[in-house]
Design an enzyme around this catalytic site. Sequence first.
Site, mmCIF file in Angstrom:
data_model
loop_
_atom_site.group_PDB
_atom_site.id
_atom_site.type_symbol
_atom_site.label_atom_id
_atom_site.label_comp_id
_atom_site.label_asym_id
_atom_site.label_seq_id
_atom_site.Cartn_x
_atom_site.Cartn_y
_atom_site.Cartn_z
ATOM 1 N N LEU A 151 0.831 -1.215 0.000
ATOM 2 C CA LEU A 151 0.000 0.000 0.000
ATOM 3 C C LEU A 151 0.865 1.264 0.000
ATOM 4 O O LEU A 151 2.012 1.246 0.420
ATOM 5 C CB LEU A 151 -0.946 0.014 1.202
ATOM 6 N N LYS A 152 0.256 2.364 -0.510
ATOM 7 C CA LYS A 152 0.922 3.665 -0.491
ATOM 8 C C LYS A 152 0.288 4.512 0.597
ATOM 9 O O LYS A 152 -0.942 4.599 0.663
ATOM 10 C CB LYS A 152 0.700 4.437 -1.799
ATOM 11 N N LYS A 205 9.035 -7.462 -2.128
ATOM 12 C CA LYS A 205 8.751 -6.151 -1.545
ATOM 13 C C LYS A 205 9.944 -5.205 -1.710
ATOM 14 O O LYS A 205 9.798 -4.048 -2.118
ATOM 15 C CB LYS A 205 8.396 -6.329 -0.061
ATOM 16 N N CYS A 261 9.724 4.188 4.060
ATOM 17 C CA CYS A 261 10.027 2.920 3.374
ATOM 18 C C CYS A 261 11.202 2.989 2.396
ATOM 19 O O CYS A 261 12.176 2.257 2.570
ATOM 20 C CB CYS A 261 8.778 2.415 2.658
ATOM 21 N N LYS A 264 14.904 3.327 3.865
ATOM 22 C CA LYS A 264 15.378 2.196 4.683
ATOM 23 C C LYS A 264 15.367 0.890 3.885
ATOM 24 O O LYS A 264 16.236 0.048 4.086
ATOM 25 C CB LYS A 264 14.558 2.077 5.976
HETATM 26 N N1 LIG Z 1 4.181 2.894 5.961
HETATM 27 C C1 LIG Z 1 4.069 2.326 4.780
HETATM 28 O O1 LIG Z 1 3.657 2.941 3.795
HETATM 29 C C2 LIG Z 1 4.430 0.870 4.597
HETATM 30 C C3 LIG Z 1 4.041 0.214 3.420
HETATM 31 C C4 LIG Z 1 4.360 -1.124 3.275
HETATM 32 C C5 LIG Z 1 5.070 -1.785 4.265
HETATM 33 N N2 LIG Z 1 5.458 -1.112 5.377
HETATM 34 C C6 LIG Z 1 6.176 -1.853 6.423
HETATM 35 O O2 LIG Z 1 5.252 -2.186 7.447
HETATM 36 C C7 LIG Z 1 5.894 -2.171 8.723
HETATM 37 C C8 LIG Z 1 5.183 -1.209 9.652
HETATM 38 O O3 LIG Z 1 5.276 0.095 9.111
HETATM 39 P P1 LIG Z 1 4.396 1.304 9.660
HETATM 40 O O4 LIG Z 1 4.656 2.454 8.751
HETATM 41 O O5 LIG Z 1 3.003 0.847 9.888
HETATM 42 O O6 LIG Z 1 5.114 1.563 11.066
HETATM 43 P P2 LIG Z 1 4.589 2.434 12.294
HETATM 44 O O7 LIG Z 1 5.776 2.916 12.991
HETATM 45 O O8 LIG Z 1 3.568 3.449 11.807
HETATM 46 O O9 LIG Z 1 3.789 1.401 13.192
HETATM 47 C C9 LIG Z 1 4.385 0.363 13.911
HETATM 48 C C10 LIG Z 1 3.582 0.157 15.175
HETATM 49 O O10 LIG Z 1 4.052 -1.015 15.809
HETATM 50 C C11 LIG Z 1 4.010 -0.805 17.213
HETATM 51 N N3 LIG Z 1 4.893 -1.770 17.869
HETATM 52 C C12 LIG Z 1 6.244 -1.838 17.835
HETATM 53 N N4 LIG Z 1 6.672 -2.885 18.562
HETATM 54 C C13 LIG Z 1 5.573 -3.488 19.052
HETATM 55 C C14 LIG Z 1 5.368 -4.635 19.870
HETATM 56 N N5 LIG Z 1 6.396 -5.348 20.324
HETATM 57 N N6 LIG Z 1 4.110 -4.971 20.171
HETATM 58 C C15 LIG Z 1 3.078 -4.252 19.721
HETATM 59 N N7 LIG Z 1 3.203 -3.160 18.949
HETATM 60 C C16 LIG Z 1 4.441 -2.790 18.610
HETATM 61 C C17 LIG Z 1 4.426 0.643 17.373
HETATM 62 O O11 LIG Z 1 4.026 1.164 18.621
HETATM 63 C C18 LIG Z 1 3.707 1.286 16.195
HETATM 64 O O12 LIG Z 1 2.419 1.733 16.557
HETATM 65 C C19 LIG Z 1 7.358 -1.814 8.431
HETATM 66 O O13 LIG Z 1 8.101 -2.980 8.291
HETATM 67 C C20 LIG Z 1 7.275 -1.087 7.109
HETATM 68 O O14 LIG Z 1 8.476 -1.158 6.375
HETATM 69 C C21 LIG Z 1 5.133 0.190 5.577
#
Ligand SMILES: NC(=O)c1ccc[n+]([C@@H]2O[C@H](COP(=O)([O-])OP(=O)(O)OC[C@H]3O[C@@H](n4cnc5c(N)ncnc54)[C@H](O)[C@@H]3O)[C@@H](O)[C@H]2O)c1
Length: 431
Positions: A151-152, A205, A261, A264
């Site tokens: 997703l974006k 990915k 994203c 990193k």
């Molecule tokens: N943001 C994007 O557009 C996107 C798109 C595709 C994939 N991703 C991937 O998805 C993953 C999450 O990204 P995000 O942007 O949602 O991150 P984010 O930082 O917005 O959210 C992560 C959440 O996980 C919680 N968390 C961390 N450790 C935890 C634990 N032990 N138990 C419970 N909760 C915990 C944090 O408090 C936070 O709320 C990453 O690996 C990212 O690379 C992100």
Amino acid sequence: MKIAVVGSGYVGLVLGACLAETGNDVICVDKDAAKVRTLRKGRVPIYELGLTELVNRNTAERRLSFTTQLGRAVKASQIIFIAVGTPQGEDGSADLQHVLGVAREIGRTMDGYRVIVNKSTVPVGTAEKVRALIRRETTHPFSVVSNPEFLKQGAAVDDFMKPDRVVIGAEDPRGAELMQALYTPFTRTGAPIMVMDCASAELSKYAANALLATRISFMNEVANVCELFGADVDRVRQAVGADRRIGTSFLFPGVGYGGSCFPKDVKALIRFSADKDYDFEVLKAVESVNDRQKRVLVAKLKRHFGSLKGRTIAVWGLAFKPKTDDMREAPAIVIVKALLDQGAKVQAFDPEAQRMARSIFGSKITYAAKSYDALKGADALVIVTEWHEFREPDFDRMRKLMRSPVIFDGRNIYHPQQMKAHGFTYSSIGR
Ligand SMILES: NC(=O)c1ccc[n+]([C@@H]2O[C@H](COP(=O)([O-])OP(=O)(O)OC[C@H]3O[C@@H](n4cnc5c(N)ncnc54)[C@H](O)[C@@H]3O)[C@@H](O)[C@H]2O)c1
């Protein structure tokens, strides 16, 4: 189905809300108690189009709930998604401590068959690590699945509800079948569900994000060459994009990519390739071009003004892209810091990212309540993020508010001829 989603950030919250929307019972878990309290009150802590309505509707229908207690969620669910952050570690690799910590805890608390799904972006081999960790903690059967998310931000709900494809890495048919059933409601228009081995799913990915980042850096270099030869990057972009082998998207030059994203993930792919003694040369160039591109606007400003000391610079757009409040790795951070370093005064406006900006810049810059307020007495306007509301402004009003009518447009949202007619000195990227 009964689902748990661990990590309620940009990905986890959208995932949880969308799965609830198709009738599943979803428990979203987060270790951040304040975030869980906010969500329970019906407030969504991030800006993402349509997400608040989705969360509120499904919470009211009792299909969606929030907790800090992972164990309770694991016991109540068949499928557990891990959607926690995988930030960049010190050596550029993805930091897996959150993913592995959650996996261990799932292993300790599960009381029967479970599907554990890696939704976080994780290096190749992580599914194997998760499997080994859980096996150490439990005697119950389980499947580990890799299900990267494409997703974006800014269109996350729409992307999740109507994906281009769903990628499922699975090593056993039981896990794969449950995942296919879960995703079928989202793929009725014919989007493929691609089942493959976990390593290929994990790499898909990174390869997708790295290719998109490559297109951006490539076009930024083309734009820089356009400037040297007096060519117009808009013309070049259109001519190149008309080729069906290339296509039109991700060909816009700008001030470099940012976000949580691309930076990193590019670094992590370079890093885990290096772990196998592979030198991913193209991506190293993509990164260094991107770092350089974040500085081109300030270099242009310096060329124009000589010195920026004491100048007032208006900045429109702080988020790393429009339609999000996210400023992680945003080019605006580099640009604003460089302006401050040069002794300029910064007056910034962003429709959604100001709260995040305050946590980065504090009182070092001023925050305008409206876009036009940022222009008062400004020597120049710098456009960093292409929010829709900047596209058709009242140029006469802008000129009257500014001390001098100078615009540095990092997103090419105006036409040079049009800006000349409006009486502005106008500089953009590659034109
Ligand atoms: N943001 C994007 O557009 C996107 C798109 C595709 C994939 N991703 C991937 O998805 C993953 C999450 O990204 P995000 O942007 O949602 O991150 P984010 O930082 O917005 O959210 C992560 C959440 O996980 C919680 N968390 C961390 N450790 C935890 C634990 N032990 N138990 C419970 N909760 C915990 C944090 O408090 C936070 O709320 C990453 O690996 C990212 O690379 C992100």
